[in-house]
Design a protein around this motif. Structure first.
Motif, mmCIF file in Angstrom:
data_model
loop_
_atom_site.group_PDB
_atom_site.id
_atom_site.type_symbol
_atom_site.label_atom_id
_atom_site.label_comp_id
_atom_site.label_asym_id
_atom_site.label_seq_id
_atom_site.Cartn_x
_atom_site.Cartn_y
_atom_site.Cartn_z
ATOM 1 N N ARG A 367 0.764 -1.227 0.034
ATOM 2 C CA ARG A 367 0.039 -0.113 0.223
ATOM 3 C C ARG A 367 0.840 1.314 0.218
ATOM 4 N NH1 ARG A 367 -3.559 -3.290 3.130
ATOM 5 N NH2 ARG A 367 -2.409 -2.669 5.123
ATOM 6 N N ASP A 368 2.046 1.254 0.802
ATOM 7 C CA ASP A 368 3.171 2.244 0.739
ATOM 8 C C ASP A 368 3.454 2.593 -0.567
ATOM 9 O OD1 ASP A 368 2.433 2.738 3.548
ATOM 10 O OD2 ASP A 368 4.280 1.696 3.821
ATOM 11 N N ALA A 369 3.889 1.446 -1.543
ATOM 12 C CA ALA A 369 4.208 1.789 -2.508
ATOM 13 C C ALA A 369 3.396 2.268 -3.515
ATOM 14 C CB ALA A 369 4.886 0.325 -3.087
ATOM 15 N N GLU A 370 2.067 1.719 -3.463
ATOM 16 C CA GLU A 370 1.027 2.290 -4.299
ATOM 17 C C GLU A 370 0.834 3.746 -4.059
ATOM 18 O OE1 GLU A 370 -2.049 -0.219 -3.382
ATOM 19 O OE2 GLU A 370 -1.446 -1.621 -4.690
ATOM 20 N N GLN A 371 0.825 4.144 -2.685
ATOM 21 C CA GLN A 371 0.791 5.566 -2.188
ATOM 22 C C GLN A 371 1.990 6.439 -2.727
ATOM 23 O OE1 GLN A 371 -1.953 6.706 -0.757
ATOM 24 N NE2 GLN A 371 -1.193 8.761 -0.565
ATOM 25 N N ILE A 372 3.168 5.916 -2.749
ATOM 26 C CA ILE A 372 4.032 6.752 -3.521
ATOM 27 C C ILE A 372 4.010 6.830 -4.974
ATOM 28 C CG2 ILE A 372 6.556 6.539 -3.954
ATOM 29 C CD1 ILE A 372 7.105 5.083 -1.259
ATOM 30 N N ALA A 373 3.414 5.856 -5.585
ATOM 31 C CA ALA A 373 3.081 5.839 -6.998
ATOM 32 C C ALA A 373 2.280 6.999 -7.289
ATOM 33 C CB ALA A 373 2.738 4.500 -7.559
ATOM 34 N N VAL A 374 1.037 7.157 -6.404
ATOM 35 C CA VAL A 374 0.086 8.021 -6.482
ATOM 36 C C VAL A 374 0.652 9.433 -6.247
ATOM 37 C CG1 VAL A 374 -2.011 8.881 -5.268
ATOM 38 C CG2 VAL A 374 -1.692 6.594 -6.000
ATOM 39 N N LEU A 375 1.586 9.506 -5.041
ATOM 40 C CA LEU A 375 2.061 11.045 -4.896
ATOM 41 C C LEU A 375 3.044 11.378 -5.988
ATOM 42 C CD1 LEU A 375 2.760 10.339 -1.076
ATOM 43 C CD2 LEU A 375 0.905 11.811 -1.976
ATOM 44 N N GLN A 376 3.822 10.328 -6.499
ATOM 45 C CA GLN A 376 4.730 10.714 -7.854
ATOM 46 C C GLN A 376 4.020 11.398 -8.938
ATOM 47 O OE1 GLN A 376 6.943 7.282 -7.965
ATOM 48 N NE2 GLN A 376 8.468 7.788 -6.648
ATOM 49 N N ASP A 377 2.848 10.511 -8.736
ATOM 50 C CA ASP A 377 1.976 10.958 -10.228
ATOM 51 C C ASP A 377 1.427 12.442 -10.035
ATOM 52 O OD1 ASP A 377 0.930 10.089 -12.824
ATOM 53 O OD2 ASP A 377 -1.101 9.784 -12.006
ATOM 54 N N ARG A 378 0.932 12.614 -8.616
ATOM 55 C CA ARG A 378 0.465 13.761 -8.404
ATOM 56 C C ARG A 378 1.615 14.985 -8.612
ATOM 57 N NH1 ARG A 378 -2.995 13.390 -2.712
ATOM 58 N NH2 ARG A 378 -4.581 12.147 -3.571
ATOM 59 N N ASP A 379 2.845 14.547 -8.397
ATOM 60 C CA ASP A 379 3.851 15.470 -8.454
ATOM 61 C C ASP A 379 4.155 15.827 -9.872
ATOM 62 O OD1 ASP A 379 4.198 16.034 -5.714
ATOM 63 O OD2 ASP A 379 5.927 14.538 -5.654
ATOM 64 N N ARG A 380 4.048 14.813 -10.550
ATOM 65 C CA ARG A 380 4.137 15.045 -11.959
ATOM 66 C C ARG A 380 3.203 15.969 -12.659
ATOM 67 N NH1 ARG A 380 1.842 13.056 -16.298
ATOM 68 N NH2 ARG A 380 0.478 11.557 -14.983
ATOM 69 N N ILE A 381 1.829 15.644 -12.381
ATOM 70 C CA ILE A 381 0.498 16.256 -12.580
ATOM 71 C C ILE A 381 1.025 17.829 -12.382
ATOM 72 C CG2 ILE A 381 -1.638 16.772 -12.373
ATOM 73 C CD1 ILE A 381 -2.025 13.930 -12.070
ATOM 74 N N ALA A 382 1.390 17.997 -10.982
ATOM 75 C CA ALA A 382 1.617 19.511 -10.773
ATOM 76 C C ALA A 382 2.504 20.089 -11.295
ATOM 77 C CB ALA A 382 1.699 19.445 -9.190
ATOM 78 N N ARG A 383 3.836 19.278 -11.446
ATOM 79 C CA ARG A 383 4.763 19.887 -12.154
ATOM 80 C C ARG A 383 4.219 20.290 -13.735
ATOM 81 N NH1 ARG A 383 7.881 16.269 -11.440
ATOM 82 N NH2 ARG A 383 7.757 14.979 -13.068
ATOM 83 N N ASP A 384 3.477 19.384 -14.408
ATOM 84 C CA ASP A 384 3.155 19.809 -15.637
ATOM 85 C C ASP A 384 2.196 20.822 -15.789
ATOM 86 O OD1 ASP A 384 4.628 17.758 -16.670
ATOM 87 O OD2 ASP A 384 3.081 16.171 -16.695
ATOM 88 N N LEU A 385 1.349 20.784 -14.754
ATOM 89 C CA LEU A 385 0.311 22.028 -14.610
ATOM 90 C C LEU A 385 0.933 23.436 -14.489
ATOM 91 C CD1 LEU A 385 -2.496 20.774 -12.481
ATOM 92 C CD2 LEU A 385 -2.609 21.160 -14.917
#
Length: 574
Positions: A367-385
């Motif tokens: 679950r932590d790995a999945e959460q990290i993946a979600v957070l990384q995806d959020r960071d990528r989305i935030a960076r792209d935005l």
């Protein structure tokens, strides 16, 4: 010439001797037939006992076979307990259930029965009452005179004893009876050993199946609460416990909270907060070792909560994990009068708890790995935005703003400037979204649960004892911060009032939410609320409830004690 009488006498003499010889021959034939029949019966008994694999059935078969072999009216098999001094189980033949109920509890191994425990050798008595260790029978016990007892050994250990009384026909038990019974005891020892090995293998199989089921549940994405419930239920079923309690640590509080309970009295245990240092469960957590108790109702380590264990007895608390990796504790409690938890039982339970903890750890890592993946995806989305969308919107806005100055038509220029304002507002919204994506929860340990535990802990020195605390529901997520502030203030005020005025020696606190309202209950066994006492504190609590659309209710019966119930609705999230 010989007289007729003498001639007739000579004829009768051989006939008499022949009759005597025939009678003796018949007696020997009968004895041989009896011996043959008895050997045949012994073989049948050995085969019958050896066929069984269930231990309880084996023991009952042994008692029945023993009674039949020596023609005894009453027979019993006493199993010696772990201490080697008392009987832990008793299996009987010849005494009905109603008569057993009138006699009372089964013997523990005193008198003649204790003599065989202390000296495990065959014992044959013509009259029980003549032995120095005999001190009579309890009321309603059937009369018994003749006695034959032999020990049953399993390998090199005395497992128990066979007791036979009242040989039918009023005869005494003889050497042949003793020999036959001793032979049966040897076969019984082998049968018991086989049954115990079979029982242990079945028990290991059940633990393995339970571990596989829990691991599959956790790794397939089941909720944590569902997995904990499965752990508690399987542990309770396999060990024959009446109650299973799972306690998990609370962050930054030094306490354990009962997250799940199953079985007898489970509702009273759910949500209880237990100190790590003083409770039976807390000791298992702090030492990372199993802690056993022969009777929880008389154990000082759980005295504060003893009423919660009414009708229960032996208990064991086993930690999940080991050392610094202890994730929680499972407490198993059997009904009063049942066998205590032995080391042999605790070992597979420890293995089960360790495997369950490992499965929980793996599931948490996933679950932590999945959460990290979600957070990384959020960071990528935030960076792209930030790097792409905002910059392009900003550039478009600048272009429109420049173009607006060149438009001569007033209405058209105004519409362009309005579009520029809309773009600025859109940029603000996107920046707010980026902030939300990158935000982290910094409120760990500051939820309503932790604050309630701290308030109760701070009140203990003032009260002179530690109040019990039970919490249920999603208090940290469903109760908003503003309402939580009121709850903490009311709890502190209520405990202060108890310390000042109630003269109580027991306080129970319950904090619950069902998602629609939050409810705080504080109950003490003090003198009650005096009619002429100060009401400022109660008025403040009532005002807090009124501000939130809730209510405060206080009951104080004539017999003493006070129950305060403070409740407030929880608004739905938009």
């Amino acid at each position: 010439m010989e007289s007729p009488d003498r001639a007739e006498a000579r004829v009768r003499l051989p006939q008499l001797r022949l009759d005597e010889l025939l009678e003796e021959l018949q007696a020997r034939l009968d004895a041989a037939r009896g011996t043959r029949d008895r050997v045949h019966s012994l073989l049948e008994a050995v085969l019958s006992v050896g066929r069984e694999l269930d231990l309880e059935h084996v023991l009952h078969s042994i008692v029945e076979a023993a009674a039949a072999l020596v023609d005894a009216r009453y027979a019993a098999l006493g199993v010696i307990g772990p201490d080697g001094k008392r009987l832990s189980a008793f299996h009987t033949v010849g005494v009905g259930e109603e008569q057993i109920a009138r006699i009372g509890p089964f013997p523990e191994g005193h008198g003649i029965l204790g003599e065989l425990i202390r000296h495990p050798e065959p014992l044959r008595l013509a009259d029980l009452s003549e032995h120095t260790s005999s001190y009579g029978f309890p009321p309603h016990h059937p009369p018994m005179n003749t006695f034959l007892g032999v020990p049953i050994r399993v390998r090199d250990q005395v497992f128990g004893n066979l007791y036979l009384t009242e040989k039918r026909g009023g005869a005494r038990f003889d050497e042949e009876d003793e020999s036959v019974l001793s032979t049966l005891a040897v076969a019984a020892g082998v049968a018991i050993d086989n049954a115990r090995l079979y029982e242990q293998s079945r028990l290991r199989e059940r633990w393995l199946r339970a571990n596989a089921e829990i691991t599959h549940s956790l790794m397939s994405g089941s909720e944590r609460g569902e997995a904990l419930g499965l752990i508690a239920e399987r542990a309770r079923e396999i060990t024959g416990a009446a109650l299973a309690v799972l306690a998990m640590p609370m962050e930054d509080t030094g306490s354990l909270v009962v997250e799940l309970a199953a079985g007898q009295g489970a509702e009273e245990h759910r949500g209880l907060v237990l100190p790590i240092g003083d409770s039976l469960t807390g000791l298992a957590f702090s030492t990372a070792e199993p802690v056993r108790s022969p009777d929880v109702t008389r154990d000082g380590r759980v005295s504060a909560d003893a009423p919660l264990f009414t009708g229960l007895g032996p208990a064991v608390a086993v930690p999940f994990g080991a050392g610094e990796g202890v994730r929680g504790v499972v407490l198993l409690v059997r009904r009063a009068g049942r066998a205590v938890f032995s080391e042999k039982e605790t070992e597979p339970l420890q293995g089960f708890a360790a495997q369950a903890a490992l499965a929980m750890e793996l599931a948490q890592r996933r679950r932590d790995a999945e959460q990290i993946a979600v957070l990384q995806d959020r960071d990528r989305i935030a960076r792209d935005l930030h790097d792409l969308a905002i910059q392009r919107l900003f550039a478009t806005g600048m272009t429109l703003q420049s173009a607006g100055r060149l438009i001569g038509h007033g209405a058209a220029s105004e519409r362009v400037l309005r579009a520029v304002d809309d773009l600025d507002e859109t940029i603000k919204i996107i920046r707010s979204t980026i902030f939300g994506l990158r935000a982290r929860d910094g409120t760990a340990g500051a939820g309503l649960r932790g604050r309630a535990v701290r308030v109760v802990g701070e009140a203990a020195p003032v009260l002179g004892f530690a109040p019990s605390l039970r919490m249920e529901g999603l208090l940290d997520t469903e109760v908003p911060g503003g309402i939580a502030e009121h709850v903490v203030a009311v709890l502190s005020e209520a405990l202060t009032n108890v310390a000042r005025h109630a003269r109580a020696d027991r306080v129970a606190v319950a904090l619950e939410t069902d998602g629609e309202e939050v409810r705080l209950t504080v109950h003490d066994n003090g003198v009650g609320v005096p009619a002429d006492g100060r009401r400022s504190g109660l008025r403040n609590m009532a005002e807090r409830a009124g501000q939130l659309g809730g209510e405060l209710r206080i009951t104080s019966p004539d017999g003493g004690g006070t129950t305060l119930v403070w409740r407030a609705p929880v608004p739905d999230e938009e």
